[in-house]
Motif scaffolding. Structure first.
Motif, PDB file in Angstrom:
ATOM      1  N   ASP A   1      12.235   8.272   4.175  1.00  0.00           N
ATOM      2  CA  ASP A   1      13.412   7.827   3.918  1.00  0.00           C
ATOM      3  C   ASP A   1      13.302   7.366   2.413  1.00  0.00           C
ATOM      4  O   ASP A   1      14.314   6.777   1.682  1.00  0.00           O
ATOM      5  CB  ASP A   1      13.917   6.477   4.504  1.00  0.00           C
ATOM      6  N   GLY A   2      12.384   8.031   1.631  1.00  0.00           N
ATOM      7  CA  GLY A   2      12.389   7.595   0.162  1.00  0.00           C
ATOM      8  C   GLY A   2      11.648   6.081  -0.162  1.00  0.00           C
ATOM      9  O   GLY A   2      11.845   5.707  -1.466  1.00  0.00           O
ATOM     10  N   ASN A   3      11.379   5.385   0.961  1.00  0.00           N
ATOM     11  CA  ASN A   3      10.891   4.293   0.551  1.00  0.00           C
ATOM     12  C   ASN A   3       9.507   4.200   0.061  1.00  0.00           C
ATOM     13  O   ASN A   3       8.566   5.100   0.269  1.00  0.00           O
ATOM     14  CB  ASN A   3      10.531   3.057   1.838  1.00  0.00           C
ATOM     15  N   LEU A   4       9.034   3.338  -0.985  1.00  0.00           N
ATOM     16  CA  LEU A   4       7.962   3.309  -1.622  1.00  0.00           C
ATOM     17  C   LEU A   4       6.635   3.027  -0.893  1.00  0.00           C
ATOM     18  O   LEU A   4       6.621   1.989  -0.056  1.00  0.00           O
ATOM     19  CB  LEU A   4       7.713   2.525  -2.764  1.00  0.00           C
ATOM     20  N   VAL A   5       5.597   3.589  -0.952  1.00  0.00           N
ATOM     21  CA  VAL A   5       4.506   3.204  -0.042  1.00  0.00           C
ATOM     22  C   VAL A   5       2.866   3.229  -0.771  1.00  0.00           C
ATOM     23  O   VAL A   5       2.942   4.072  -1.650  1.00  0.00           O
ATOM     24  CB  VAL A   5       4.327   4.253   1.340  1.00  0.00           C
ATOM     25  N   PHE A   6       2.241   1.974  -0.624  1.00  0.00           N
ATOM     26  CA  PHE A   6       0.970   2.009  -1.152  1.00  0.00           C
ATOM     27  C   PHE A   6      -0.097   2.523  -0.185  1.00  0.00           C
ATOM     28  O   PHE A   6      -0.202   1.926   0.721  1.00  0.00           O
ATOM     29  CB  PHE A   6       0.905   0.678  -1.769  1.00  0.00           C
ATOM     30  N   LEU A   7      -0.825   3.498  -0.406  1.00  0.00           N
ATOM     31  CA  LEU A   7      -1.949   4.125   0.267  1.00  0.00           C
ATOM     32  C   LEU A   7      -3.234   3.278  -0.127  1.00  0.00           C
ATOM     33  O   LEU A   7      -3.627   3.630  -1.365  1.00  0.00           O
ATOM     34  CB  LEU A   7      -1.948   5.634   0.205  1.00  0.00           C
ATOM     35  N   ALA A   8      -3.894   2.461   0.448  1.00  0.00           N
ATOM     36  CA  ALA A   8      -5.135   1.721   0.024  1.00  0.00           C
ATOM     37  C   ALA A   8      -6.267   2.364   0.791  1.00  0.00           C
ATOM     38  O   ALA A   8      -6.231   2.598   1.842  1.00  0.00           O
ATOM     39  CB  ALA A   8      -4.912   0.402   0.506  1.00  0.00           C
ATOM     40  N   GLU A   9      -7.488   2.465  -0.236  1.00  0.00           N
ATOM     41  CA  GLU A   9      -8.378   3.117   0.460  1.00  0.00           C
ATOM     42  C   GLU A   9      -9.460   2.095   1.319  1.00  0.00           C
ATOM     43  O   GLU A   9     -10.024   2.546   2.138  1.00  0.00           O
ATOM     44  CB  GLU A   9      -9.552   3.576  -0.783  1.00  0.00           C
ATOM     45  N   THR A  10      -8.913   0.892   0.969  1.00  0.00           N
ATOM     46  CA  THR A  10     -10.293  -0.151   1.791  1.00  0.00           C
ATOM     47  C   THR A  10      -9.078  -1.222   1.903  1.00  0.00           C
ATOM     48  O   THR A  10      -8.450  -1.511   1.205  1.00  0.00           O
ATOM     49  CB  THR A  10     -11.466  -0.606   1.041  1.00  0.00           C
ATOM     50  N   PRO A  11      -9.605  -2.181   2.975  1.00  0.00           N
ATOM     51  CA  PRO A  11      -8.886  -3.453   3.160  1.00  0.00           C
ATOM     52  C   PRO A  11      -9.176  -4.252   1.688  1.00  0.00           C
ATOM     53  O   PRO A  11      -8.247  -4.925   1.337  1.00  0.00           O
ATOM     54  CB  PRO A  11      -9.600  -4.237   4.252  1.00  0.00           C
ATOM     55  N   PHE A  12     -10.251  -4.239   1.155  1.00  0.00           N
ATOM     56  CA  PHE A  12     -10.626  -5.044  -0.084  1.00  0.00           C
ATOM     57  C   PHE A  12      -9.637  -4.488  -1.132  1.00  0.00           C
ATOM     58  O   PHE A  12      -8.963  -5.379  -1.851  1.00  0.00           O
ATOM     59  CB  PHE A  12     -12.072  -4.772  -0.534  1.00  0.00           C
ATOM     60  N   LEU A  13      -9.283  -3.078  -1.478  1.00  0.00           N
ATOM     61  CA  LEU A  13      -8.503  -2.792  -2.332  1.00  0.00           C
ATOM     62  C   LEU A  13      -6.862  -3.256  -2.170  1.00  0.00           C
ATOM     63  O   LEU A  13      -6.265  -3.797  -3.093  1.00  0.00           O
ATOM     64  CB  LEU A  13      -8.420  -1.161  -2.579  1.00  0.00           C
ATOM     65  N   LEU A  14      -6.633  -3.308  -1.102  1.00  0.00           N
ATOM     66  CA  LEU A  14      -5.528  -3.942  -0.731  1.00  0.00           C
ATOM     67  C   LEU A  14      -5.469  -5.407  -1.078  1.00  0.00           C
ATOM     68  O   LEU A  14      -4.354  -5.720  -1.606  1.00  0.00           O
ATOM     69  CB  LEU A  14      -5.024  -3.539   0.901  1.00  0.00           C
ATOM     70  N   GLN A  15      -6.219  -6.191  -0.711  1.00  0.00           N
ATOM     71  CA  GLN A  15      -6.366  -7.385  -0.688  1.00  0.00           C
ATOM     72  C   GLN A  15      -6.282  -7.732  -2.382  1.00  0.00           C
ATOM     73  O   GLN A  15      -5.558  -8.465  -3.000  1.00  0.00           O
ATOM     74  CB  GLN A  15      -7.632  -8.038  -0.424  1.00  0.00           C
ATOM     75  N   MET A  16      -7.127  -6.893  -3.093  1.00  0.00           N
ATOM     76  CA  MET A  16      -7.176  -6.939  -4.488  1.00  0.00           C
ATOM     77  C   MET A  16      -5.444  -6.787  -5.022  1.00  0.00           C
ATOM     78  O   MET A  16      -4.917  -7.560  -5.993  1.00  0.00           O
ATOM     79  CB  MET A  16      -8.062  -6.153  -5.268  1.00  0.00           C
ATOM     80  N   ALA A  17      -4.854  -5.766  -4.362  1.00  0.00           N
ATOM     81  CA  ALA A  17      -3.516  -5.662  -5.197  1.00  0.00           C
ATOM     82  C   ALA A  17      -2.770  -6.507  -4.685  1.00  0.00           C
ATOM     83  O   ALA A  17      -1.784  -7.055  -5.691  1.00  0.00           O
ATOM     84  CB  ALA A  17      -3.198  -4.052  -4.361  1.00  0.00           C
ATOM     85  N   GLU A  18      -2.748  -7.113  -3.669  1.00  0.00           N
ATOM     86  CA  GLU A  18      -1.826  -8.242  -2.938  1.00  0.00           C
ATOM     87  C   GLU A  18      -2.200  -9.395  -4.027  1.00  0.00           C
ATOM     88  O   GLU A  18      -1.273 -10.067  -4.559  1.00  0.00           O
ATOM     89  CB  GLU A  18      -2.143  -8.672  -1.862  1.00  0.00           C
ATOM     90  N   ARG A  19      -3.684  -9.611  -4.604  1.00  0.00           N
ATOM     91  CA  ARG A  19      -3.924 -10.666  -5.343  1.00  0.00           C
ATOM     92  C   ARG A  19      -3.352 -10.489  -6.781  1.00  0.00           C
ATOM     93  O   ARG A  19      -2.812 -11.200  -7.420  1.00  0.00           O
ATOM     94  CB  ARG A  19      -5.148 -11.166  -5.513  1.00  0.00           C
ATOM     95  N   ASP A  20      -3.515  -9.232  -7.438  1.00  0.00           N
ATOM     96  CA  ASP A  20      -3.184  -9.004  -8.807  1.00  0.00           C
ATOM     97  C   ASP A  20      -1.848  -8.615  -8.797  1.00  0.00           C
ATOM     98  O   ASP A  20      -1.225  -8.808 -10.177  1.00  0.00           O
ATOM     99  CB  ASP A  20      -3.915  -7.787  -9.121  1.00  0.00           C
ATOM    100  N   TYR A  21      -0.771  -8.463  -7.796  1.00  0.00           N
ATOM    101  CA  TYR A  21       0.443  -8.179  -7.972  1.00  0.00           C
ATOM    102  C   TYR A  21       1.250  -9.211  -7.234  1.00  0.00           C
ATOM    103  O   TYR A  21       1.845  -8.776  -6.289  1.00  0.00           O
ATOM    104  CB  TYR A  21       0.851  -6.999  -7.778  1.00  0.00           C
TER     105      TYR A  21
END
Ligand code: GDP
Length: 527
Positions: A495-515
């Protein structure tokens, strides 16, 4: 008036369990009570077993069985009961999650020896998202299992729901004597391998009656008395309202294969479970007794014959009355459609229905008009919400091996995605197709079907992603920053929604923390 009566007599529910806990067996016994089938063994197990890829036809055959058993309807005590089948195989979990959007309550089967298992937890998470009322059936009491009190504690802590036993087992395994029905104050004595449906029930409104000792023995009788005292001390009295709001799960014990405790479960179910409930749309909440027809598609099944590409779309009726050969508005496509052969399913039989009411599910033959989540109405423009996509767990990139056949590939992949077989994410540059699923099995299914049904030539390359999260932010600039920083990990869903593909749970956590200004959603339902 008639409409109201039709609604009130319907009960639409699903049986969920970790594979092997006894879902199929319980379903079959329930159908026996309803007279929908005559013999045990009539309900095919639709368990999909993974063997080799070459065994694809075997998977398809099993998927075929699951069409036949998609909805099983029967009558019991004046009620029209619709059981919506849910695939047990974990690779098809998304199918199950979506089916849970079409039920009004569930029965959760737990194996008394294994207790709460991985799949049980996931399924309950979905139920909790929607506050679906849950009744627990603890099965296989004829086998040695965990202590009943420990089981109750385990359910409360792992499934995050309060429990209230409405039945209590007397011993288990070789010492299993029967079940005391707390709700009706009577005792059902166990005799293994019951083949007939019987009522060997003794009423006991006073448990101090010495007859209890005679019936089950002095020691078990004493034990039962003290356990019941404990239950009444520990648990609040059963309040149907807390069950209906999804806060408290009543618990029953039994042995499905021996048809023991099943009638108690069914009787209580018929008494306390909800009749069809309303559903939210993007405009308003639609109630079942609204006069105008509305419904939504929660499942699409491909035709098993590859020569005919038509499919069956399963429509849950939410309000009004659905009628055969009547034009209805397909909201997403903005066009009117009518259905000459809407189908209902009764155990193995299919039949054409002329009308259907809220809570019912009809199968609509479809040549490609429907996607999962589509809404049909009498004309009112609204869309049912609450049929989310879940974050996939396995990702592979789809490669076209024959540029002459890209049209076939595009069409095929689009139709398979409409059916909800998997999710497609498009990545730039180059419109790369990343397919995400919850199980490896779907990739076999997709490749086989793209090749055989659509004549495409393609292959999959594994991608090293761990999960996909939908991302949103109130701050457009921050979102842009994030996308710039993570270009290689950004994609768009169908549907054209933006999606973030994360390689590891850690990288997702980092992204959540940094943004912190960006929200990461685990399901697509966040609007
Ligand atoms: P499903 O995967 O949840 O559908 O589980 P099935 O209904 O296929 O049952 C799995 C296995 O457990 C089968 O071999 C059943 O015969 C067995 N089973 C089901 N109910 C009982 C029970 O009450 N007692 C025992 N001992 N076995 C059971």
């Amino acid at each position: 008036m008639k409409h109201q009566t039709e609604i009130e007599k319907r009960r639409t529910f699903g049986i969920i369990s970790h594979p092997d806990a006894g879902k199929t067996t319980l379903t079959e016994k329930l159908l026996l009570f309803g007279g929908a089938i005559q013999t045990a063994g009539a309900v095919k197990n639709n368990k999909i077993k993974k063997t080799a890829t070459s065994d694809f036809m075997e998977i398809e055959k099993q998927r075929g069985i699951s069409v036949a058993t998609s909805v099983m309807a029967f009558k019991y005590n004046g009620k029209q009961i619709n059981i919506l089948d849910t695939p047990g195989h974990k690779d098809f979990a998304e199918d199950t999650y979506r089916t849970l959007t079409a039920v009004d309550s569930v029965i959760l089967v737990i194996d008394c020896a294994n207790g709460v298992e991985a799949q049980t937890e996931k399924l309950m998470e979905v139920c909790r998202m929607r506050n679906t009322p849950v009744i627990v059936f603890i099965n296989k009491m004829d086998r040695e299992g965990k202590d009943p009190f420990d089981l109750l504690d385990e359910i409360e802590s792992k499934l995050n729901i309060k429990v209230r036993p409405l039945a209590w087992p007397i011993g288990m395994g070789d010492r299993f004597k029967g079940v005391y029905n707390i709700y009706d104050e009577n005792l059902n004595l166990f005799s293994a391998n019951k083949t007939k449906i019987s009522d060997e029930v003794v009423s006991f409104d006073d448990l101090n009656n010495p007859e209890l000792d005679e019936l089950i023995g002095e020691e078990p009788a004493e034990e039962l008395r003290s356990e019941l005292d404990l239950i009444n001390g520990v648990y609040d009295d059963f309040d149907p309202e807390t069950y209906l709001s999804g806060e408290v799960a009543p618990v029953f014990f039994g042995s499905a294969v021996n048809n023991f405790g099943v009638k108690e479960l069914l009787d209580a179910f018929v008494r306390i479970s909800p009749s069809p409930r309303g559903r939210e749309t993007d405009v308003k909440k639609v109630e079942p007794n609204d006069n105008k027809f509305s419904g939504f598609v929660f499942k699409i099944h491909a035709n098993l014959d590859p020569k005919h590409r038509d499919r069956i779309a399963f429509l849950r009726i939410v309000s009004g009355k659905f009628e055969r050969n009547t034009f209805y508005q397909h909201i997403r496509l903005g066009k009117k459609l009518k259905f000459p052969n809407p189908t209902s399913f009764m155990a193995q039989d299919k039949s054409v229905v002329d009308e259907a009411f809220p809570g019912d599910v009809v199968g609509l033959y479809d040549s490609g008009n429907f996607k999962i989540g589509d809404t049909l109405t009498e004309g009112e423009v609204m869309n049912f919400v609450g049929i989310p996509s879940f974050a996939p767990e396995i990702f592979q990139e789809l490669q076209n091996l024959d540029p002459m056949k890209s049209k076939q590939l595009d069409k095929g992949i689009k139709q398979l995605m409409d059916e909800g077989v998997a999710q497609l994410f498009i990545q730039q540059p180059g419109n790369r197709k990343i397919v995400g699923t919850v199980g490896q099995l779907q990739f076999d299914v997709i490749l086989h079907r793209l090749t055989h049904e659509y004549g495409a030539k393609c292959s999959f390359t594994p991608k090293n992603y761990h999960t996909a999260c939908w991302i949103t932010s109130d701050d457009e600039a921050k979102l842009k920053d994030f996308m710039r920083a993570k270009t290689g990990n950004i994609a768009e869903d169908k549907d054209g929604n933006l999606v973030f593909l994360a390689e590891t749970p850690f990288l997702l956590q980092m992204a959540e923390r940094d943004y912190p200004d960006i929200t990461f959603h685990k399901t697509s339902e966040f609007k």
